[in-house]
Design a protein around this motif. Structure first.
Motif, short mmCIF file in Angstrom:
data_model
loop_
_atom_site.label_atom_id
_atom_site.label_comp_id
_atom_site.label_asym_id
_atom_site.label_seq_id
_atom_site.Cartn_x
_atom_site.Cartn_y
_atom_site.Cartn_z
N GLY A 193 5.04 -41.11 10.10
CA GLY A 193 4.23 -39.84 10.03
C GLY A 193 2.67 -40.21 9.46
O GLY A 193 1.96 -39.52 9.46
N ASN A 194 2.42 -41.40 9.32
CA ASN A 194 1.39 -42.54 9.00
C ASN A 194 0.73 -43.38 9.94
O ASN A 194 0.90 -44.35 9.38
CB ASN A 194 1.20 -42.56 7.20
CG ASN A 194 1.76 -41.37 6.77
OD1 ASN A 194 0.75 -40.59 6.26
ND2 ASN A 194 2.46 -41.35 5.41
N PRO A 195 0.17 -42.96 11.25
CA PRO A 195 0.53 -43.97 12.13
C PRO A 195 -1.14 -44.47 12.27
O PRO A 195 -2.20 -43.84 10.83
CB PRO A 195 -0.12 -42.48 13.43
CG PRO A 195 -0.32 -41.55 12.57
CD PRO A 195 0.53 -41.45 11.67
N PRO A 196 -1.21 -45.94 12.58
CA PRO A 196 -2.53 -46.51 12.06
C PRO A 196 -3.84 -46.16 12.46
O PRO A 196 -4.92 -46.23 11.94
CB PRO A 196 -2.32 -47.83 13.14
CG PRO A 196 -0.32 -47.96 13.33
CD PRO A 196 0.12 -46.97 12.73
N GLU A 197 -3.95 -45.10 13.64
CA GLU A 197 -4.89 -44.67 13.89
C GLU A 197 -5.15 -43.72 12.74
O GLU A 197 -6.84 -43.40 13.19
CB GLU A 197 -4.48 -43.46 15.12
CG GLU A 197 -3.60 -42.27 14.92
CD GLU A 197 -2.72 -41.97 16.33
OE1 GLU A 197 -4.11 -41.50 17.07
OE2 GLU A 197 -2.19 -40.96 16.13
N LYS A 198 -4.59 -43.29 11.78
CA LYS A 198 -5.28 -42.53 11.20
C LYS A 198 -6.29 -43.16 10.10
O LYS A 198 -7.66 -42.91 9.27
CB LYS A 198 -4.12 -42.49 9.73
CG LYS A 198 -4.42 -41.48 8.59
CD LYS A 198 -3.33 -40.69 7.85
CE LYS A 198 -3.14 -40.45 6.56
NZ LYS A 198 -2.36 -40.36 5.83
N PHE A 199 -6.42 -44.50 10.52
CA PHE A 199 -7.81 -45.88 9.40
C PHE A 199 -7.97 -46.36 10.53
O PHE A 199 -8.81 -47.01 9.65
CB PHE A 199 -6.58 -46.65 8.93
CG PHE A 199 -5.65 -46.06 7.81
CD1 PHE A 199 -6.38 -44.95 5.80
CD2 PHE A 199 -4.17 -45.46 8.05
CE1 PHE A 199 -5.62 -44.01 5.62
CE2 PHE A 199 -3.57 -44.64 7.02
CZ PHE A 199 -3.97 -43.71 5.92
#
Ligand code: ADE
Ligand code: ZN
Length: 356
Positions: A193-199
């Protein structure tokens, strides 16, 4: 070529034990680099209790024994809950220095010549410990370790992916003044639920500021998170990456680009990514041409430092000495050392005598 498997039918028990001991010693002495190690994950219960007393911190365990017994996990999150609780005893610069020195003492005994360690600044700054205290303590430990054991090192700061991107960006701003001592930024904590794209924006800024980038991906998260880590975060190394094997096209890409995967077999079994070491894909990954290394992740919690990871994996997967030497070569090739230092370490791996 020696294979690390014992056939009880043809060997008596004494010979079996001698061979087992020789194999363990050979793997322990094999020169290697460690590239996936959370310094907070080297906090042994004994040191945890000592620091708790030193700093007047209350622990959720009555004693060392009880702490060991609590180290049974259902998944990554159940581990992280205990791991973050343990971090509460780390308060002063001396605590971080002691922690780092203890790790390096064990690493030296395990044949580690170079280590690249993670730390999680937000776990500490969110408790009111300053960024500077954490970095100063770890750096002091690393410097003393280099003097005492000759182990070279790099420092990688990880963003906690369960927190938001603004918090990561603020942490990056704090890190700018430590650019000389922090080589790279990474991404860890709960993956699902915390994909790399978030960062993406945080990592863009980090690269622009001169940091190298790595990311945990494909541990519990799907293969697409590995793709995102490379394409959106510019990750030059994938931490874990074991779920790549579910996506043959992605395997081909990582092989073609020789993107390193820093694999942690005992961690994967403890956190139930795989049911047993015998079912771990490490050997298949190596045979596919992936640049895989073996590392210990959070050894105080997962039942073994790096040599134990080499030993148990070699045994469970009946790997040959030359396969294990290839893993050690990969660890050096995947490091952030400059070409000269890398060449020297590779020469040490190649010159290590075969098992007698
Ligand atoms: N933090 C410490 N160990 C970790 C792991 N194995 N995965 C993600 N985050 C972590
Ligand atoms: Zn990790």
């Amino acid at each position: 070529m020696t294979s690390f498997v014992c056939n009880d039918a043809i060997m008596d028990e004494t010979l079996d034990e001698t061979l087992d001991e020789a194999m363990r010693e050979w793997l322990r002495g094999l020169p290697k680099a460690e590239l996936h190690l959370h310094i907070e994950g080297t906090l042994e219960p004994e040191l945890m209790f000592k620091l708790a007393q030193r700093n007047g911190v209350e622990l959720p365990f009555a004693n060392v024994e009880e702490a060991h017994q609590a180290y049974v996990f259902d998944d990554l999150q159940s581990f992280l809950d205990i791991y973050y609780a343990g971090c509460s005893v780390l308060v002063t610069e001396a605590d971080f220095a002691d922690l780092t020195q203890e790790y390096l003492t064990r690493a030296a005994a395990d044949g580690v010549l170079h280590t690249e360690i993670f730390f999680d600044p937000q776990t500490h700054t969110d408790r009111g410990i300053s960024f500077g205290t954490v970095v100063a303590g770890i750096t002091r430990g690393l410097e003393e370790g280099e003097r005492e054991f000759g182990i070279s090192s790099r420092l990688i700061m990880c963003f906690l992916r369960h927190l938001d991107a603004d918090a990561a960006m603020a942490t990056l701003e704090e890190a700018l003044e430590f650019r000389g001592v922090i080589t790279a930024v990474g991404l860890d904590s709960g993956e699902s639920g915390n994909p790399p794209e978030k960062f993406e924006a945080v990592f863009d800024r980090a690269r622009a500021a001169g940091f190298l980038t790595v990311a945990h991906a494909g541990e519990e998260g799907p293969p697409d998170y590995i793709r995102q880590a490379i394409d959106m975060l510019g990750a030059s190394r994938i931490d874990h990456g074991v779920r790549v094997m579910e996506d043959p096209e992605l395997v081909d890409r990582l092989v073609a680009e020789q993107v390193p995967c820093t694999v942690c077999p005992l961690s994967n079994v403890k956190l139930r990514v795989f049911p047993s070491l015998g079912e771990h894909p490490l050997r298949a990954m190596l045979q596919s041409g992936l640049r895989v290394s073996i590392n210990s992740d959070d050894p105080a919690y997962f039942g073994g430092y790096i040599a134990e990871n080499y030993i148990q994996t070699a045994q469970a997967l009946a790997m040959t000495t030359e396969e294990m030497r290839a893993v050690a070569r990969n660890s050096v090739l995947s490091s952030f050392l400059d070409a000269h230092a890398r060449h020297e370490l590779l020469a040490a791996v190649d010159a290590y005598p075969g098992m007698q």
